[in-house]
Design an enzyme around this catalytic site. Structure first.
Site, PDB file in Angstrom:
ATOM      1  N   GLU A  62       0.877  -1.162   0.000  1.00 55.46           N
ATOM      2  CA  GLU A  62       0.000   0.000   0.000  1.00 55.46           C
ATOM      3  C   GLU A  62       0.917   1.216   0.000  1.00 55.46           C
ATOM      4  O   GLU A  62       1.851   1.257   0.791  1.00 55.46           O
ATOM      5  CB  GLU A  62      -0.824   0.031   1.290  1.00 55.46           C
ATOM      6  CG  GLU A  62      -2.002  -0.891   1.289  1.00 55.46           C
ATOM      7  CD  GLU A  62      -2.654  -0.918   2.663  1.00 55.46           C
ATOM      8  OE1 GLU A  62      -3.187   0.113   3.093  1.00 55.46           O
ATOM      9  OE2 GLU A  62      -2.604  -1.982   3.304  1.00 55.46           O
TER      10      GLU A  62
ATOM     11  N   ARG B  28       5.923 -13.644   8.843  1.00 52.52           N
ATOM     12  CA  ARG B  28       6.500 -12.322   8.636  1.00 52.52           C
ATOM     13  C   ARG B  28       7.825 -12.233   9.374  1.00 52.52           C
ATOM     14  O   ARG B  28       8.120 -13.009  10.289  1.00 52.52           O
ATOM     15  CB  ARG B  28       5.555 -11.230   9.127  1.00 52.52           C
ATOM     16  CG  ARG B  28       5.259 -11.310  10.625  1.00 52.52           C
ATOM     17  CD  ARG B  28       4.252 -10.265  11.090  1.00 52.52           C
ATOM     18  NE  ARG B  28       4.829  -8.951  11.152  1.00 52.52           N
ATOM     19  CZ  ARG B  28       4.477  -7.953  10.330  1.00 52.52           C
ATOM     20  NH1 ARG B  28       3.540  -8.122   9.419  1.00 52.52           N
ATOM     21  NH2 ARG B  28       5.036  -6.768  10.427  1.00 52.52           N
TER      22      ARG B  28
ATOM     23  N   LYS C  47       4.596   0.018  10.532  1.00 57.67           N
ATOM     24  CA  LYS C  47       4.631   1.329   9.875  1.00 57.67           C
ATOM     25  C   LYS C  47       4.160   2.426  10.819  1.00 57.67           C
ATOM     26  O   LYS C  47       4.711   3.518  10.850  1.00 57.67           O
ATOM     27  CB  LYS C  47       3.677   1.326   8.677  1.00 57.67           C
ATOM     28  CG  LYS C  47       4.271   0.830   7.393  1.00 57.67           C
ATOM     29  CD  LYS C  47       3.244   1.004   6.267  1.00 57.67           C
ATOM     30  CE  LYS C  47       3.484   0.028   5.137  1.00 57.67           C
ATOM     31  NZ  LYS C  47       2.316  -0.149   4.283  1.00 57.67           N
TER      32      LYS C  47
HETATM   33  P1  ATP Z   1       0.021  -2.076   6.712  1.00 57.38           P
HETATM   34  O1  ATP Z   1      -0.222  -2.392   8.134  1.00 57.38           O
HETATM   35  O2  ATP Z   1       0.092  -0.621   6.419  1.00 57.38           O
HETATM   36  O3  ATP Z   1      -0.806  -2.869   5.732  1.00 57.38           O
HETATM   37  P2  ATP Z   1       2.152  -3.754   5.858  1.00 57.38           P
HETATM   38  O4  ATP Z   1       3.447  -3.852   6.559  1.00 57.38           O
HETATM   39  O5  ATP Z   1       1.267  -4.922   5.715  1.00 57.38           O
HETATM   40  O6  ATP Z   1       1.489  -2.541   6.544  1.00 57.38           O
HETATM   41  P3  ATP Z   1       1.973  -3.465   2.998  1.00 57.38           P
HETATM   42  O7  ATP Z   1       2.322  -2.273   2.208  1.00 57.38           O
HETATM   43  O8  ATP Z   1       0.590  -3.952   2.976  1.00 57.38           O
HETATM   44  O9  ATP Z   1       2.436  -3.124   4.465  1.00 57.38           O
HETATM   45  O10 ATP Z   1       2.967  -4.650   2.685  1.00 57.38           O
HETATM   46  C1  ATP Z   1       3.395  -5.043   1.411  1.00 57.38           C
HETATM   47  C2  ATP Z   1       3.877  -6.470   1.443  1.00 57.38           C
HETATM   48  O11 ATP Z   1       4.956  -6.610   2.367  1.00 57.38           O
HETATM   49  C3  ATP Z   1       2.778  -7.399   1.897  1.00 57.38           C
HETATM   50  O12 ATP Z   1       2.674  -8.451   0.946  1.00 57.38           O
HETATM   51  C4  ATP Z   1       3.230  -7.913   3.222  1.00 57.38           C
HETATM   52  O13 ATP Z   1       2.904  -9.259   3.385  1.00 57.38           O
HETATM   53  C5  ATP Z   1       4.745  -7.739   3.193  1.00 57.38           C
HETATM   54  N1  ATP Z   1       5.261  -7.480   4.537  1.00 57.38           N
HETATM   55  C6  ATP Z   1       4.971  -6.442   5.336  1.00 57.38           C
HETATM   56  N2  ATP Z   1       5.602  -6.544   6.523  1.00 57.38           N
HETATM   57  C7  ATP Z   1       6.324  -7.696   6.478  1.00 57.38           C
HETATM   58  C8  ATP Z   1       7.196  -8.384   7.389  1.00 57.38           C
HETATM   59  N3  ATP Z   1       7.458  -7.898   8.607  1.00 57.38           N
HETATM   60  N4  ATP Z   1       7.771  -9.532   6.983  1.00 57.38           N
HETATM   61  C9  ATP Z   1       7.525 -10.010   5.758  1.00 57.38           C
HETATM   62  N5  ATP Z   1       6.715  -9.435   4.856  1.00 57.38           N
HETATM   63  C10 ATP Z   1       6.116  -8.297   5.195  1.00 57.38           C
HETATM   64 MG    MG Z   2      -0.788  -4.643   4.522  1.00 58.44          MG
END
Ligand code: ATP
Ligand code: MG
Length: 594
Positions: free
Chosen positions: A62, A297, A307
């Site tokens: 996002e 994750r 974030k």
């Molecule tokens: P939000 O809470 O704003 O959704 P988010 O960390 O999920 O935050 P996204 O922009 O949705 O952010 O994430 C993009 C991709 O990164 C997603 O496919 C998510 O699975 C992956 N991702 C985010 N954080 C992690 C993490 N700590 N470890 C592995 N993959 C991650």
């Molecule tokens: Mg997300």
């Protein structure tokens, strides 16, 4: 004659995702699928040739913040799998949530992915997509579900909906609106779209099973009314798809084969499959449809990967910005001196698993050391300088004499040449390299002890002069003649201690920022603690160091090993010729190890 080139793929540790992909490729699961050249519905894809990509993955952030080390894991995984298996990874902005335009985030995300070494151009096509381009199709999919009796407009209040959803121990109750006919639902849904209903007055829900043990299948909401300007579609829509509805559709339109996400979406998988099954049955999307796979994750000790919390650190100025070298953002890691290769190595070493765990911060630092060790030029730097005065220098070497010394740029790569610097009557040494009374096992300078100044001469310490407060002003020593490193007499005097130094005549003052972990505890803010209370007060110390003259030529982003001290990088923002600024990337060893 040269042998035919054999492609060499470095052996990578297997993991459950690789096994799934290898088996899909072996069985030809996606081999007969067509690709119309871009995202599209079943008809558009069918009109194209066989999909040239063996697999398709995607990275779908996002655009609402800066990417961090957890995202880096996901990037390395998705782009890495596509690379390794003759596939393509799509760069997709998941922008179905209307929000303020933030090209700052969009650009920083694209930069981060490219800096990490990946790209989205393949087979002559740029696979850079944005989910908001699919709103028309999503709307059509919603109408299809309504017409097929798989969705209805619910006008219960949010509170009634919550109560009637039930919980883990209680099945849900059907909404009084659940029995509406497709025709009624279609009319009402179009009214939602046309702005006849206020925000929140109704939602479109999938009609699945209010008694399902999986609460996500109890008629999840798929469209809501929200009058918000979207940064790409403006005010064209006042209804927006829910994430759980939008995401599977995005994957399907893009011919994604393996949709890899984090474990918290595991309970959503049945809905993902339900929705795509319905759309495939209806002939709306290409077959075979994408499948979702979950992995754990990244949780990294001493690091926040939320974030929201990272934003708080920036907004409340606990750090200097998103690119503060203590931040786990990709821009922060980059400024700290991390290389793309070090982050890729880290991602490979931690692998992927289906079980949540914590990775120790030292694993990240270890990958960095392993990457920088063969790359970084060596240099000497004195971080806490005190003068060393060689009292008999003028007498032995001649008044004001400077003695040229040199050292390899890299000890194992003689082809990289040598650095040159001068020994003289006055040198800078580390304050901790002198003691009046040596503690046990101390081999450095103390009265009566002989020490080698690395790449230079052996000296014997005489003592030190002090100021009124009793602090050492200068350490005094005598040169032992004919002991210069690299000369036949070098070994004539045995010494236990070797110390680093910089000549007073040609040393260059530099600002050195000594960074350390941002938090004092492995899991900041866990339990009911506030992560702000666990910020390491010593995460940044700035000192004025004296560095060897070769470093005067350093360019921003150049990395060095300061001998004995660790790895340093010329700061990409503040370093300039005549005003050198170096960041400590990491020490030589893990100083936090117990
Ligand atoms: P939000 O809470 O704003 O959704 P988010 O960390 O999920 O935050 P996204 O922009 O949705 O952010 O994430 C993009 C991709 O990164 C997603 O496919 C998510 O699975 C992956 N991702 C985010 N954080 C992690 C993490 N700590 N470890 C592995 N993959 C991650
Ligand atoms: Mg997300």
């Amino acid at each position: 004659m040269s042998a035919p080139a054999t492609p060499t793929t470095p052996a990578r540790p297997s993991n459950f995702l690789r096994q799934i992909i290898e088996s899909d490729i072996a069985q030809g699961t996606y081999a007969q699928r067509h690709w119309g050249g871009g995202p599209g519905d079943a008809a558009q894809q069918a009109a194209g040739p066989l999909d040239p990509a063996a697999i398709r993955t995607r990275f779908p952030p996002e655009p609402n913040g800066y990417l961090h080390v957890g995202h880096a894991k996901s990037i390395c995984l998705n782009f890495g799998l596509a690379r390794d298996y003759g596939g393509v990874c799509h760069m997709r902005f998941d922008d179905t949530n209307p929000e303020k335009e933030d090209t700052e985030y969009v650009n920083s995300i694209l930069d981060a992915v490219q800096w990490l070494g990946f790209g989205w151009d393949a087979n002559g096509t740029s696979h850079l997509y944005q989910a908001s381009d699919y709103f028309d199709f999503m709307y059509r999919a919603a109408e299809h579900l309504i017409e097929a009796g798989h969705a209805y407009v619910d006008e219960q209040t949010p509170e009634q909906m919550r109560v009637n959803r039930g919980d883990f121990s209680t099945p849900g109750k059907d909404s009084p609106f659940r029995a509406r006919t497709p025709a009624e639902n279609l009319t009402r849904f179009r009214e939602m779209r046309d702005g006849a209903l206020p925000d929140g007055a109704a939602v479109l829900r999938a009609k699945i099973d209010m008694a399902s043990p999986n609460i996500n299948l109890r008629d999840p909401a798929i469209y809501r009314i929200r009058r918000a300007e979207h940064h790409h579609t403006g005010n064209r829509w006042c209804i927006y798809p829910m994430y759980t509805f939008a995401h599977p559709i995005e994957d399907a339109l893009e011919n994604i084969t393996h949709s890899i996400c984090t474990l918290e979406f595991e309970d959503q998988r049945p809905f993902y499959d339900w929705l795509l099954d319905r759309l495939r049955e209806g002939g709306l999307i290409n077959a075979p449809q994408p499948r979702q796979y979950e992995f754990a994750r990244l949780n990294l000790t001493y690091v926040l990967t939320s974030k929201r919390k990272l934003k708080q650190l920036v907004d409340e100025k606990h750090v200097s910005g998103w690119d503060d070298p203590r931040m786990p953002t990709i821009v922060g890691l980059r400024r700290r001196g991390y290389t793309p290769e070090a982050i890729q190595l880290f991602a490979e070493r931690i692998g992927v698993s289906k079980a949540d765990s914590w990775i120790d911060y030292s694993t990240l630092e270890g990958s960095l050391r392993d990457d920088l060790d063969p790359k970084a030029a060596r240099a000497m730097a004195v971080l806490d300088p005190v003068k060393l005065v060689i009292e008999n220098w003028d007498e032995v070497m001649g008044a004001g004499a400077l003695d040229a010394c040199s050292a390899p740029v890299h000890p194992h790569q003689p082809e990289r040449g040598r650095r040159e610097f001068n020994f003289g009557r006055e040198l800078w040494i580390e304050r901790t390299d002198y003691e009046d009374v040596p503690p046990k096992g101390y081999n450095r300078l103390y009265p009566g002890n002989k020490v080698r100044l690395k790449y230079g001469h052996v000296v014997e310490c005489i003592g030190a002069t002090k100021n009124e407060a009793g602090n050492v002003e200068a350490v005094l020593a005598r040169l032992i003649p004919d002991t210069k490193s690299g000369t036949p007499g070098a070994d004539s005097v045995k010494v236990k201690g070797v110390i680093t130094w910089v000549g007073a005549a040609d040393g260059v003052p530099a600002e050195v920022r000594l960074y350390d972990r941002l938090f004092t505890v492995p899991q900041p803010g866990s339990g009911d603690r506030n992560f702000l209370d666990e910020i390491n007060p010593d995460s940044l110390k700035t000192v004025t160091a004296i560095v060897e003259p070769s470093l005067a030529q350093a360019q921003p982003d150049d990395k060095f090993q300061f001998e004995r001290h660790g790895y340093f990088v010329a700061d990409r923002k503040d370093h300039a010729a005549g005003k050198p600024v170096f960041n400590r990337v990491t020490g030589m060893k893990d100083s936090w190890a117990k």
